[in-house]
Design an enzyme around this catalytic site. Sequence first.
Site, PDB file in Angstrom:
ATOM      1  N   LYS A  80       0.817  -1.217   0.000  1.00  0.00           N
ATOM      2  CA  LYS A  80       0.000   0.000   0.000  1.00  0.00           C
ATOM      3  C   LYS A  80       0.851   1.269   0.000  1.00  0.00           C
ATOM      4  O   LYS A  80       0.337   2.354  -0.276  1.00  0.00           O
ATOM      5  CB  LYS A  80      -0.977   0.012   1.164  1.00  0.00           C
ATOM      6  CG  LYS A  80      -0.381   0.132   2.543  1.00  0.00           C
ATOM      7  CD  LYS A  80      -1.472   0.024   3.604  1.00  0.00           C
ATOM      8  CE  LYS A  80      -0.929   0.134   5.016  1.00  0.00           C
ATOM      9  NZ  LYS A  80      -0.420   1.479   5.346  1.00  0.00           N
ATOM     10  N   ASP A  81       2.155   1.148   0.288  1.00  0.00           N
ATOM     11  CA  ASP A  81       3.047   2.316   0.243  1.00  0.00           C
ATOM     12  C   ASP A  81       3.492   2.659  -1.174  1.00  0.00           C
ATOM     13  O   ASP A  81       4.015   3.751  -1.409  1.00  0.00           O
ATOM     14  CB  ASP A  81       4.298   2.070   1.095  1.00  0.00           C
ATOM     15  CG  ASP A  81       4.003   2.051   2.587  1.00  0.00           C
ATOM     16  OD1 ASP A  81       2.969   2.608   2.993  1.00  0.00           O
ATOM     17  OD2 ASP A  81       4.812   1.480   3.346  1.00  0.00           O
ATOM     18  N   ARG A 128      -8.337   8.458   3.728  1.00  0.00           N
ATOM     19  CA  ARG A 128      -9.331   7.393   3.575  1.00  0.00           C
ATOM     20  C   ARG A 128      -9.948   7.033   4.918  1.00  0.00           C
ATOM     21  O   ARG A 128     -11.183   6.980   5.065  1.00  0.00           O
ATOM     22  CB  ARG A 128      -8.680   6.155   2.937  1.00  0.00           C
ATOM     23  CG  ARG A 128      -9.623   4.947   2.811  1.00  0.00           C
ATOM     24  CD  ARG A 128      -8.855   3.715   2.359  1.00  0.00           C
ATOM     25  NE  ARG A 128      -7.807   3.336   3.292  1.00  0.00           N
ATOM     26  CZ  ARG A 128      -7.983   2.568   4.369  1.00  0.00           C
ATOM     27  NH1 ARG A 128      -9.191   2.090   4.643  1.00  0.00           N
ATOM     28  NH2 ARG A 128      -6.975   2.277   5.167  1.00  0.00           N
ATOM     29  N   ARG A 129      -9.110   6.767   5.901  1.00  0.00           N
ATOM     30  CA  ARG A 129      -9.628   6.383   7.216  1.00  0.00           C
ATOM     31  C   ARG A 129     -10.422   7.518   7.842  1.00  0.00           C
ATOM     32  O   ARG A 129     -11.479   7.299   8.446  1.00  0.00           O
ATOM     33  CB  ARG A 129      -8.466   5.955   8.122  1.00  0.00           C
ATOM     34  CG  ARG A 129      -7.883   4.604   7.746  1.00  0.00           C
ATOM     35  CD  ARG A 129      -6.606   4.304   8.514  1.00  0.00           C
ATOM     36  NE  ARG A 129      -6.120   2.958   8.216  1.00  0.00           N
ATOM     37  CZ  ARG A 129      -4.860   2.566   8.375  1.00  0.00           C
ATOM     38  NH1 ARG A 129      -3.963   3.416   8.837  1.00  0.00           N
ATOM     39  NH2 ARG A 129      -4.501   1.328   8.075  1.00  0.00           N
TER      40      ARG A 129
END
Length: 306
Positions: A80-81, A128-129
């Site tokens: 995801k990085d 997103r979070r």
Amino acid sequence: MKPIIVGTRGSKLALTQTNHVIEQLLNKHHDTKLEVRVIRTDGDLKPEVPTANLGLGIFVKEIEEALLNGDIDMAVHSLKDLPSTLPNGLSLGAFCRRGDPRDAFISSSNLSLARLSAGSRIGTSSPRRSSLLLSQRPDIEIKPLRGNVESRLMKIKGPDYDGTVLAVAGLQRLGLGDVITEYLPPERFVPAPGQGAIVIETRKDNHDLYGLLRSIDDPATRCSVTAERNFLEKLGSGCQIPAGAYAHINDNILIMHAMLCSLDGQSMFSTKWSGPASKPREVAMKTFERLVEMGALDVIEDIEIS
């Protein structure tokens, strides 16, 4: 025999994941010599700067430069990085079997997200979070929170935060699964593309490594995250747009959930699409098109204007 130089970030999680990859490789190739080289990235050197201000690839740029310069032979990343587009000359040689892709809610009072009192302060620097939290609990406060897993867990024990959201896979790899208050369902709290997956990046011209890495590549993970990264590529964004994508395989069918959300969580677009597991790019395209039809691109335009 000349050792293979493995580049990685220096956090405890990054080193744990790198050692996991090395262990897998040595189980398949007993005579292989591997040497770890820690590389500090811009994201590591500026832990207090919001990720949105640092641009794309903040946890991988310096490692990729070392790959291209020949200082290291391969690099271990949290997938995801990685931005959706790689630098010329680099490729993804193997995807290890994916860990749990879900997000975890960690509450200092051991209360679930739904049971938190109004005004509770949740720490995260992920757009997103943050957006997903506000979409479900518009009455809470989002406060910036960066750092490695251990430092974030330490901060929520203090007076400034009531909880945070972290990746389940990272917590489990560090043996910290017992701190989880609530597992957030990926269909509603859609993870970041590639979350829970470890990837090995190499130079395209390093053909000697291809056979070595192929032995630890997990086809199901490669298929799922390929769809997720293709969705991310269609957005043309890294981690700055509140977007999520999660794909998994069931009976040779690739099922994909995706979402786009406004920064305040008030405009949420989510959809689901499925298709043959042999066509992850097609599934990603159809999923993206569904969101476009719903009007989700307006969210991106509003964020870019602001």
